[in-house]
Motif scaffolding. Structure first.
Motif, PDB file in Angstrom:
ATOM      1  N   LEU A 199       0.919  -1.128  -0.018  1.00 34.67           N
ATOM      2  CA  LEU A 199      -0.111  -0.091  -0.068  1.00 34.67           C
ATOM      3  C   LEU A 199       0.755   1.194   0.016  1.00 34.67           C
ATOM      4  N   GLU A 200       1.914   1.254   0.587  1.00 38.65           N
ATOM      5  CA  GLU A 200       2.675   2.540   0.823  1.00 38.65           C
ATOM      6  C   GLU A 200       4.229   2.049   0.702  1.00 38.65           C
ATOM      7  N   ASP A 201       4.975   2.472  -0.602  1.00 34.74           N
ATOM      8  CA  ASP A 201       6.259   2.558  -0.577  1.00 34.74           C
ATOM      9  C   ASP A 201       6.802   3.437  -1.812  1.00 34.74           C
ATOM     10  N   ASN A 202       6.651   4.620  -1.393  1.00 37.10           N
ATOM     11  CA  ASN A 202       7.064   5.755  -2.106  1.00 37.10           C
ATOM     12  C   ASN A 202       8.332   5.842  -2.690  1.00 37.10           C
ATOM     13  N   SER A 203       9.201   5.225  -1.851  1.00 29.52           N
ATOM     14  CA  SER A 203      10.758   4.903  -2.546  1.00 29.52           C
ATOM     15  C   SER A 203      10.897   4.108  -3.736  1.00 29.52           C
ATOM     16  N   GLY A 204      10.226   3.141  -3.821  1.00 24.63           N
ATOM     17  CA  GLY A 204      10.287   2.197  -5.083  1.00 24.63           C
ATOM     18  C   GLY A 204      11.269   1.140  -4.658  1.00 24.63           C
ATOM     19  N   HIS A 205      11.879   1.095  -3.341  1.00 27.03           N
ATOM     20  CA  HIS A 205      12.950   0.141  -3.181  1.00 27.03           C
ATOM     21  C   HIS A 205      12.666  -1.382  -2.934  1.00 27.03           C
ATOM     22  N   PHE A 206      11.238  -1.646  -2.842  1.00 21.70           N
ATOM     23  CA  PHE A 206      10.713  -2.706  -2.550  1.00 21.70           C
ATOM     24  C   PHE A 206       9.615  -3.358  -3.505  1.00 21.70           C
ATOM     25  N   SER A 207       9.446  -4.637  -3.820  1.00 20.36           N
ATOM     26  CA  SER A 207       8.220  -5.165  -4.516  1.00 20.36           C
ATOM     27  C   SER A 207       7.764  -6.100  -3.702  1.00 20.36           C
ATOM     28  N   SER A 224       2.973 -15.235  -4.140  1.00 16.89           N
ATOM     29  CA  SER A 224       3.882 -15.821  -3.313  1.00 16.89           C
ATOM     30  C   SER A 224       3.985 -14.965  -1.926  1.00 16.89           C
ATOM     31  N   GLY A 225       3.756 -13.741  -1.875  1.00 17.66           N
ATOM     32  CA  GLY A 225       4.320 -12.950  -0.674  1.00 17.66           C
ATOM     33  C   GLY A 225       5.653 -12.545  -0.444  1.00 17.66           C
ATOM     34  N   ILE A 226       6.411 -12.904  -1.440  1.00 19.05           N
ATOM     35  CA  ILE A 226       7.917 -12.557  -1.548  1.00 19.05           C
ATOM     36  C   ILE A 226       8.212 -11.298  -1.533  1.00 19.05           C
ATOM     37  N   LEU A 227       8.647 -10.520  -0.402  1.00 17.06           N
ATOM     38  CA  LEU A 227       9.171  -9.163  -0.405  1.00 17.06           C
ATOM     39  C   LEU A 227      10.600  -9.010  -0.964  1.00 17.06           C
ATOM     40  N   ARG A 228      11.004  -8.305  -2.034  1.00 15.86           N
ATOM     41  CA  ARG A 228      12.252  -8.414  -2.677  1.00 15.86           C
ATOM     42  C   ARG A 228      12.717  -6.823  -2.721  1.00 15.86           C
ATOM     43  N   LEU A 229      14.003  -6.739  -2.709  1.00 14.65           N
ATOM     44  CA  LEU A 229      14.729  -5.527  -2.859  1.00 14.65           C
ATOM     45  C   LEU A 229      14.794  -4.809  -4.347  1.00 14.65           C
ATOM     46  N   GLU A 230      14.251  -3.995  -4.591  1.00 14.46           N
ATOM     47  CA  GLU A 230      14.517  -3.591  -6.215  1.00 14.46           C
ATOM     48  C   GLU A 230      15.522  -2.262  -6.420  1.00 14.46           C
ATOM     49  N   ARG A 231      15.837  -1.551  -5.588  1.00 13.02           N
ATOM     50  CA  ARG A 231      16.777  -0.609  -5.655  1.00 13.02           C
ATOM     51  C   ARG A 231      17.871  -0.800  -4.568  1.00 13.02           C
ATOM     52  N   SER A 232      19.022  -0.291  -5.157  1.00 12.12           N
ATOM     53  CA  SER A 232      20.344  -0.616  -4.106  1.00 12.12           C
ATOM     54  C   SER A 232      20.231   0.321  -2.938  1.00 12.12           C
ATOM     55  N   LEU A 233      20.689  -0.074  -1.854  1.00  9.14           N
ATOM     56  CA  LEU A 233      20.650   0.597  -0.449  1.00  9.14           C
ATOM     57  C   LEU A 233      21.903   1.268  -0.339  1.00  9.14           C
ATOM     58  N   ALA A 234      22.944   1.035  -0.888  1.00 18.94           N
ATOM     59  CA  ALA A 234      24.309   1.500  -1.040  1.00 18.94           C
ATOM     60  C   ALA A 234      24.271   3.006  -0.704  1.00 18.94           C
ATOM     61  N   GLU A 235      23.454   3.655  -1.655  1.00 20.56           N
ATOM     62  CA  GLU A 235      23.650   5.246  -1.450  1.00 20.56           C
ATOM     63  C   GLU A 235      22.462   5.799  -0.414  1.00 20.56           C
ATOM     64  N   ASN A 236      21.682   4.812  -0.014  1.00 17.96           N
ATOM     65  CA  ASN A 236      20.569   5.354   0.795  1.00 17.96           C
ATOM     66  C   ASN A 236      21.077   5.974   1.999  1.00 17.96           C
ATOM     67  N   THR A 237      20.285   6.835   2.417  1.00 14.67           N
ATOM     68  CA  THR A 237      20.520   7.721   3.758  1.00 14.67           C
ATOM     69  C   THR A 237      19.577   7.296   4.977  1.00 14.67           C
TER      70      THR A 237
END
Length: 342
Positions: free
Chosen positions: A133-141, A146-159
């Motif tokens: 419902l809420e993920d404005n960052s687009g980091h996750f899908s 299946s209900g699998i939560l995946r990382l979609e964007r790198s967290l290396a530069e994330n603050t």
């Protein structure tokens, strides 16, 4: 159908009697478990509900109907009522709030969690699909089925150190779909700063079986890679502590004896210990191998209480009269049981 209103007609039973007069008059009675939830008209044989039925509590009713004539003769028949499901239950998450911790260098498309909700209904009413419902960052899908939560964007530069998500579980029921919502917190952790690291990946200790309860066995240590102590490390025994023979202090990491030890029953323990820092779900695992040594705590025992033998009067010195057996629980070295059977 479950949740149908009370006094709903279900079916009609009928029995015939060829006799005439009172002997041919038939009346009906209902018997069996939960028969009180139904009403059977004694004259017509019509069966009705007395209250709303819940399939999730009772899926079927096994009843017996008895037909009795005026002369006291009777027959009986079984009635099996299968309750049809209605979509009256939303999917239910195992928790209202979930937390997961990921490394800041986690690879894109890596599964970081599996979300699960169960719907107690049956058929299509119990099939669940998931959505964010809420993920404005687009980091996750979140995969729909299946209900699998995946990382979609790198967290290396994330603050950001945390992401707050809302997940929705919706059933596919008809005529309307029901849903539940849960919150999900993703903690982003700098591995180099926060993961506790044991000084050794394997520890060993040797103690005698006579070691008293409360005695220290070994102290394990965990250090953080950045050397800070702003958050305490919590220690726990993950596996191998069958019978609860050992206790690990959650704050100090001191492992102590917590129950009586017996070399003859168990000579080695393999304990898996975990160290976790603060609220982080990241942890380090180490193995502790404890060797139990033998002490002389078992006396020799004869195989029987009395021995008797008939001997000839002309035996010579050194002739064998009989053989006795001495039972002794041997240690590995045999030091504590030096007897021979003679």
């Amino acid at each position: 159908m479950e949740n149908s209103p009370s006094r709903m007609f279900i079916l009609k039973v009928s029995a015939s009697d060829p006799d005439i007069g009172t002997n041919g008059q038939v009346s009906y009675t209902l018997h069996g478990p939960n028969a009180d939830k139904f009403h059977l008209d004694q004259k017509t044989g019509e069966l009705f509900t007395l209250s709303q039925l819940d399939r999730e509590k009772v899926m079927e009713y096994d009843l017996l109907v008895k037909a009795t004539d005026g002369g006291g003769r009777s027959c009986q028949a079984d009635i099996l009522l299968m309750i049809q499901d209605m979509n009256d239950n939303p999917p239910k998450f195992s928790n209202n709030h979930y937390e997961v911790t990921v490394f800041d260098n986690t690879t894109i498309r890596t599964p970081i969690a599996v979300i699960y909700a169960k719907d107690p209904d049956t058929g299509i009413n119990s099939e669940v699909k998931y959505s964010l419902l809420e993920d404005n960052s687009g980091h996750f899908s979140l995969e729909e089925f299946s209900g699998i939560l995946r990382l979609e964007r790198s967290l290396a530069e994330n603050t950001r150190s945390t992401f707050e998500l809302k997940v929705k579980a919706t059933d596919r029921g008809l005529p309307r779909q029901l849903y539940s919502i849960a919150t999900f917190t993703v903690h982003v952790v700098d591995l180099s700063n926060y993961k506790p690291v044991f000084l050794s990946q394997e520890y060993s200790a040797q103690i005698p079986e006579s070691t008293l309860v409360g005695s220290e066995v070994i102290s394990v240590s965990a250090l953080t890679r950045d050397g800070t102590e702003t958050e305490p490390i919590v220690y726990s025994i993950v596996s191998g502590n069958e019978g609860g023979r050992f206790y690990l202090h959650p704050a100090t990491g001191v492992l102590a004896v917590n129950g009586s030890l017996d070399f003859e029953l168990c000579r080695e323990y393999y304990l898996s210990l975990e160290g976790t820092r603060g609220k982080s779900t990241l942890s380090d695992i180490t193995m502790v191998i404890i060797n139990i040594t033998d002490v002389n705590d078992n006396t020799p025992v004869f195989g029987q209480g009395d021995y008797r033998a008939d001997i000839s009067e002309d035996l010579s010195p050194g002739d064998v009269v009989m053989q006795v057996a001495i039972n002794c629980q041997l240690s590995l070295s045999g030091v504590n049981c030096p007897f021979r059977n003679e």
